[in-house]
Design a protein around this motif. Structure first.
Motif, PDB file in Angstrom:
ATOM      1  N   GLY A  66       2.919 -15.028   1.850  1.00  0.00           N
ATOM      2  CA  GLY A  66       2.549 -13.745   2.440  1.00  0.00           C
ATOM      3  C   GLY A  66       2.630 -12.608   1.444  1.00  0.00           C
ATOM      4  N   ALA A  67       3.654 -12.641   0.592  1.00  0.00           N
ATOM      5  CA  ALA A  67       3.822 -11.602  -0.425  1.00  0.00           C
ATOM      6  C   ALA A  67       2.656 -11.607  -1.402  1.00  0.00           C
ATOM      7  N   MET A  68       2.193 -12.798  -1.773  1.00  0.00           N
ATOM      8  CA  MET A  68       1.084 -12.892  -2.714  1.00  0.00           C
ATOM      9  C   MET A  68      -0.228 -12.461  -2.074  1.00  0.00           C
ATOM     10  N   ILE A  69      -0.524 -12.987  -0.902  1.00  0.00           N
ATOM     11  CA  ILE A  69      -1.794 -12.690  -0.243  1.00  0.00           C
ATOM     12  C   ILE A  69      -1.892 -11.205   0.097  1.00  0.00           C
ATOM     13  N   GLY A  70      -0.812 -10.625   0.630  1.00  0.00           N
ATOM     14  CA  GLY A  70      -0.824  -9.222   1.018  1.00  0.00           C
ATOM     15  C   GLY A  70      -0.927  -8.267  -0.154  1.00  0.00           C
ATOM     16  N   SER A  71      -0.159  -8.526  -1.205  1.00  0.00           N
ATOM     17  CA  SER A  71      -0.190  -7.618  -2.364  1.00  0.00           C
ATOM     18  C   SER A  71      -1.502  -7.761  -3.128  1.00  0.00           C
ATOM     19  N   ASN A  72      -2.035  -8.978  -3.203  1.00  0.00           N
ATOM     20  CA  ASN A  72      -3.331  -9.166  -3.857  1.00  0.00           C
ATOM     21  C   ASN A  72      -4.424  -8.392  -3.114  1.00  0.00           C
ATOM     22  N   GLU A  73      -4.393  -8.444  -1.801  1.00  0.00           N
ATOM     23  CA  GLU A  73      -5.397  -7.730  -1.004  1.00  0.00           C
ATOM     24  C   GLU A  73      -5.257  -6.218  -1.186  1.00  0.00           C
ATOM     25  N   ALA A  74      -4.018  -5.732  -1.242  1.00  0.00           N
ATOM     26  CA  ALA A  74      -3.798  -4.300  -1.454  1.00  0.00           C
ATOM     27  C   ALA A  74      -4.366  -3.854  -2.805  1.00  0.00           C
ATOM     28  N   LEU A  75      -4.208  -4.688  -3.830  1.00  0.00           N
ATOM     29  CA  LEU A  75      -4.732  -4.352  -5.156  1.00  0.00           C
ATOM     30  C   LEU A  75      -6.254  -4.450  -5.202  1.00  0.00           C
ATOM     31  N   LEU A  76      -6.819  -5.417  -4.501  1.00  0.00           N
ATOM     32  CA  LEU A  76      -8.280  -5.518  -4.428  1.00  0.00           C
ATOM     33  C   LEU A  76      -8.872  -4.260  -3.800  1.00  0.00           C
ATOM     34  N   GLN A  77      -8.213  -3.752  -2.780  1.00  0.00           N
ATOM     35  CA  GLN A  77      -8.693  -2.529  -2.134  1.00  0.00           C
ATOM     36  C   GLN A  77      -8.504  -1.320  -3.045  1.00  0.00           C
ATOM     37  N   LYS A  78      -7.393  -1.293  -3.763  1.00  0.00           N
ATOM     38  CA  LYS A  78      -7.111  -0.161  -4.650  1.00  0.00           C
ATOM     39  C   LYS A  78      -8.166  -0.051  -5.746  1.00  0.00           C
ATOM     40  N   GLY A  89     -11.246  -1.647  -5.797  1.00  0.00           N
ATOM     41  CA  GLY A  89     -12.632  -1.827  -5.385  1.00  0.00           C
ATOM     42  C   GLY A  89     -13.162  -3.236  -5.473  1.00  0.00           C
ATOM     43  N   GLY A  90     -12.279  -4.239  -5.360  1.00  0.00           N
ATOM     44  CA  GLY A  90     -12.734  -5.618  -5.270  1.00  0.00           C
ATOM     45  C   GLY A  90     -12.467  -6.461  -6.495  1.00  0.00           C
ATOM     46  N   ALA A  91     -12.780  -7.769  -6.348  1.00  0.00           N
ATOM     47  CA  ALA A  91     -12.576  -8.734  -7.428  1.00  0.00           C
ATOM     48  C   ALA A  91     -13.397  -8.342  -8.655  1.00  0.00           C
ATOM     49  N   GLY A  92     -12.849  -8.627  -9.820  1.00  0.00           N
ATOM     50  CA  GLY A  92     -13.513  -8.293 -11.068  1.00  0.00           C
ATOM     51  C   GLY A  92     -13.134  -6.938 -11.609  1.00  0.00           C
ATOM     52  N   ASN A  93     -12.434  -6.137 -10.786  1.00  0.00           N
ATOM     53  CA  ASN A  93     -12.046  -4.787 -11.208  1.00  0.00           C
ATOM     54  C   ASN A  93     -10.544  -4.643 -11.454  1.00  0.00           C
ATOM     55  N   ILE A  94      -9.789  -5.728 -11.263  1.00  0.00           N
ATOM     56  CA  ILE A  94      -8.339  -5.661 -11.442  1.00  0.00           C
ATOM     57  C   ILE A  94      -8.015  -5.601 -12.933  1.00  0.00           C
ATOM     58  N   GLU A 118       0.835  -1.210   0.000  1.00  0.00           N
ATOM     59  CA  GLU A 118       0.000   0.000   0.000  1.00  0.00           C
ATOM     60  C   GLU A 118       0.867   1.257   0.000  1.00  0.00           C
ATOM     61  N   THR A 119       1.985   1.219   0.727  1.00  0.00           N
ATOM     62  CA  THR A 119       2.922   2.339   0.727  1.00  0.00           C
ATOM     63  C   THR A 119       3.569   2.499  -0.643  1.00  0.00           C
ATOM     64  N   VAL A 120       3.932   1.381  -1.265  1.00  0.00           N
ATOM     65  CA  VAL A 120       4.518   1.418  -2.614  1.00  0.00           C
ATOM     66  C   VAL A 120       3.537   2.020  -3.608  1.00  0.00           C
ATOM     67  N   LEU A 121       2.278   1.644  -3.514  1.00  0.00           N
ATOM     68  CA  LEU A 121       1.262   2.147  -4.450  1.00  0.00           C
ATOM     69  C   LEU A 121       1.008   3.643  -4.277  1.00  0.00           C
ATOM     70  N   GLN A 122       1.186   4.146  -3.063  1.00  0.00           N
ATOM     71  CA  GLN A 122       1.054   5.590  -2.847  1.00  0.00           C
ATOM     72  C   GLN A 122       2.183   6.343  -3.536  1.00  0.00           C
ATOM     73  N   ALA A 123       3.399   5.794  -3.439  1.00  0.00           N
ATOM     74  CA  ALA A 123       4.559   6.443  -4.057  1.00  0.00           C
ATOM     75  C   ALA A 123       4.661   6.164  -5.550  1.00  0.00           C
ATOM     76  N   ASN A 124       4.155   4.992  -5.964  1.00  0.00           N
ATOM     77  CA  ASN A 124       4.241   4.575  -7.370  1.00  0.00           C
ATOM     78  C   ASN A 124       2.870   4.060  -7.806  1.00  0.00           C
ATOM     79  N   PRO A 125       1.921   4.946  -8.078  1.00  0.00           N
ATOM     80  CA  PRO A 125       0.539   4.534  -8.364  1.00  0.00           C
ATOM     81  C   PRO A 125       0.391   3.652  -9.590  1.00  0.00           C
ATOM     82  N   ASP A 126       1.382   3.632 -10.476  1.00  0.00           N
ATOM     83  CA  ASP A 126       1.314   2.794 -11.674  1.00  0.00           C
ATOM     84  C   ASP A 126       2.034   1.454 -11.507  1.00  0.00           C
TER      85      ASP A 126
END
Length: 340
Positions: free
Chosen positions: A239-251, A253-258, A221-229
């Motif tokens: 852990g790296a997969m689960i955490g980064s996937n969750e951060a992208l889902l939040q960014k 707005g959920g599954a189907g929007n990635i 989430e910190t990386v995405l703030q500094a590097n939005p692209d």
């Protein structure tokens, strides 16, 4: 006459003493009273791992416990919380308790060499999971550089499909450089990217820690703030997969929007990773696994225990037993999920 009888008796006594002296065994040295390769119906096993907060380890150890119980073996499983001093103390306790086999998943392999030698000196078998240690009976290991290369090559195939030199992918590498094998794995990922990506179509914009999911999510989430692209996340574990996937889902707005050009590629195998991959509408694009499911890995580990306790020779070039790796995809995911 009396003197002759006394002389005969003394001679007989001396001969008897000599016979006893010749047939008495000298004391054995410490540890010799435990037969190295004696087969038993049940064994006592001590297991010390880095962390049960890691989803992959929690899953595999759960299945391993089931197998140990089915065998009727006595075992102790402990989490050292990535603390080498704690892990040394755990191994010392395993030695004192009279384990037949000790397995370590080292927080710091070098720090464990002395205490593992002490276990060997006591006639206890020692197995290391992950590190090519010296003072062990056998090491069950991955070629972590090669594993990283495979993760990097898989990510490169995804990058080559979606990015060009005119519009390069921004990549985040998620690792744990304080742990030797994970540093090797992360370096291998970067090598795999460099060797397999089309020229100029990616750039690494961030490298962060993320062995456990919550840590990875916070850092991504910190990386995405500094590097939005930033759109490609490669990492050393579940852990790296689960955490980064969750951060992208939040960014998004959920599954189907990635967006289809966003992807997460790591190793390890957990139910949550497999579910995300199978769903097809999240950021998880590929997993580089090992034996297969948690049960497959636990079964392979149990087979190593039996080989070691049966007295198989692991000396010399046979000391390091390398584990296989495999790509998990939609063709084999259902069979793997049955063993989770």
């Amino acid at each position: 006459m009396r003197k002759k009888v006394v002389s005969v008796i003394l001679c007989v006594a001396m001969i008897a003493a000599m016979v006893v002296g010749c047939t008495t065994k000298s004391p054995t040295s410490g540890g010799d009273d435990k037969k190295d390769d004696e087969k038993k119906d049940s064994y006592k096993v001590g297991i010390s791992i880095q962390s049960l907060k890691n989803d992959y380890w929690a899953g595999v150890m759960g299945k391993l416990e089931e197998l140990l119980k089915d065998k009727g073996w006595d075992y102790t499983l402990q989490d050292c919380s990535n603390n080498s001093a704690t892990q040394i103390s755990q191994v010392e306790n395993f030695i004192t308790s009279g384990c037949d086999l000790i397995m370590v998943h080292p927080s710091d392999a070098d720090a464990l060499e002395t205490v593992c030698q002490q276990a060997l000196d006591e006639g206890i078998k020692v197995m290391c999971w992950d590190d090519p240690m010296e003072n062990t009976t056998a090491n069950w290991i991955l070629d972590n550089t090669a594993l990283g290369n495979k993760i990097g090559a898989t990510a490169a195939a995804f990058i080559n499909e979606h990015y060009t030199a005119d519009k390069p992918a921004e990549v985040c590498v998620i690792g744990k450089p304080s742990t030797k094998v994970l540093l090797e794995r992360a370096n291998g990922i970067k090598e795999g990217l460099e060797e397999n990506c089309d020229k100029g179509n990616y750039k690494v914009v961030a490298e962060v820690d993320g062995l456990e999911a919550n840590e990875a999510q916070t850092n991504v989430e910190t990386v995405l703030q500094a590097n939005p692209d930033c759109s490609i996340f490669v990492g050393v574990g579940a852990g790296a997969m689960i955490g980064s996937n969750e951060a992208l889902l939040q960014k998004f707005g959920g599954a189907g929007n990635i967006p289809e050009n966003y992807g997460v590629i790591t190793t390890d195998v957990t139910p949550q990773q497999l579910e995300s991959l199978q769903a097809g509408d999240e950021a998880v694009r590929a997993i580089i696994g090992f034996e297969g499911s948690s049960l497959d890995t636990a079964t392979a580990c149990m087979e190593m225990y039996e080989r070691i306790l049966d007295g198989e020779d692991f000396s010399g070039d046979k000391h390091n037993v390398e584990r296989p790796t495999m790509e998990i995809n939609l063709d084999n995911i259902e069979d793997i999920m049955k063993g989770m």
